[in-house]
Design an enzyme around this catalytic site. Structure first.
Site, mmCIF file in Angstrom:
data_model
loop_
_atom_site.group_PDB
_atom_site.id
_atom_site.type_symbol
_atom_site.label_atom_id
_atom_site.label_comp_id
_atom_site.label_asym_id
_atom_site.label_seq_id
_atom_site.Cartn_x
_atom_site.Cartn_y
_atom_site.Cartn_z
ATOM 1 C CB SER A 149 -0.787 -0.239 1.809
ATOM 2 O OG SER A 149 -1.773 1.422 1.266
ATOM 3 C CE1 TYR A 168 -3.513 -3.007 5.702
ATOM 4 C CE2 TYR A 168 -2.596 -0.349 5.149
ATOM 5 C CZ TYR A 168 -3.046 -1.511 4.534
ATOM 6 O OH TYR A 168 -3.210 -1.177 2.889
#
Length: 287
Positions: A149, A168
């Site tokens: 990401s 994350y």
């Protein structure tokens, strides 16, 4: 390198792609695109109903073999079972796409959920890549795509509009570093490594923190917008052909990645150097 001519379905012998997180979003799109190109697919996800529906459609529309593998990759037993399949002699492509976000203020998020984020986003792709590579190297063909990401590069930017993302983002930073270093380790060998770094993507990813999957028989899309999943996968498959280790689908200026590498080299110049001048007064005071 062409993803079909050199190691895909047209390269001779069986060619199977294992796609984790195949029940929705980017993984769902990979599965469809690869099956349309003639790949047999192994579909891995937690939602049995969705996997069965997808596998049935891919068989009917493309005449490929589509295996359903219902598994929670945060579970050690399920992970071992999938790793054994990934090590199969027919596997020429592994897409480590499964992931959850566990978004929230770090001190408020349930520790069990944070542990699950690390297990799914870090441990699972590491174990599956380790299972896949020896066979791919022995057969002289193969590729691994790790889906990360752009939040891996978000550093200390505060939340709002970005999510609260300490764990994350850290796990996606691992995916970037793991893939880049491993690609350098493998060198110009027959196996290609890629880390895919999309920005906000129009999937159902933001509809849950990941403790439980999104309910419903069909994939959904959150209301936050983002790049369509087909465009993300197009970028990834194109980058496999052109040899990009780091693929950022929305990045127009590829030179930005070169500048990042140059900046990292500048930071590493501190290795083995004498103590930096800004620290010397304190060091002198301690003598």
């Amino acid at each position: 390198m062409d993803t079909h001519e050199e190691w895909g379905p047209d390269a001779g012998g069986p060619a199977t792609a294992v796609v984790t997180g195949a029940s929705s979003g980017i993984g769902h799109e990979y599965a469809g695109r690869l099956a349309a190109a003639g790949w047999d697919v192994v579909l891995v996800a937690r939602r049995a109903e969705r996997l069965a529906s997808l596998a049935r459609r891919l068989r009917e529309e493309h005449g490929v073999r589509a295996e359903e593998c219902v598994a929670d990759l945060a579970d050690a037993g399920d992970l071992a079972r999938v790793a054994a399949r990934v090590a199969g002699e027919d596997v020429a492509l592994l897409v480590n796409n499964a992931g959850i976000n566990g978004y929230g203020l770090f001190t408020d998020v349930d520790p069990a959920l944070l542990t699950k984020v690390v297990a799914l986003n870090v441990t699972a792709p590491t174990v599956l890549t380790r299972a896949a590579l020896p066979g791919m190297q022995a057969r002289g063909r193969g590729a691994v795509v790790n889906v990360a990401s752009l939040l891996a590069f978000s550093g200390d930017l505060p939340p709002d509009p970005l999510p609260q993302r300490a764990v994350y983002a850290a796990t996606k930073g691992y995916a970037v570093t793991f893939t880049r270093v491993l690609a350098a380790e493998l060198g110009d060998g027959p196996v290609r490594l890629q880390v895919l770094c999309p920005g906000l993507t129009a999937t159902e990813f933001h509809l849950t923190t990941g403790r439980e999957p999104v309910s419903g028989a069909a994939p959904q899309v959150h209301r936050d917008g983002g790049m369509p999943a087909p465009d993300v996968v197009t970028a990834s498959l194109t980058a496999l052909r052109t040899g990009e280790t780091v693929c950022v689908p929305g990045l127009e200026e590829a030179r930005a990645l070169e500048r990042l590498a140059e900046a990292e080299a500048g930071v590493r110049s501190g290795a083995g150097a004498p103590l930096a001048s800004r620290y010397r007064p304190a060091a002198d005071a301690l003598r």
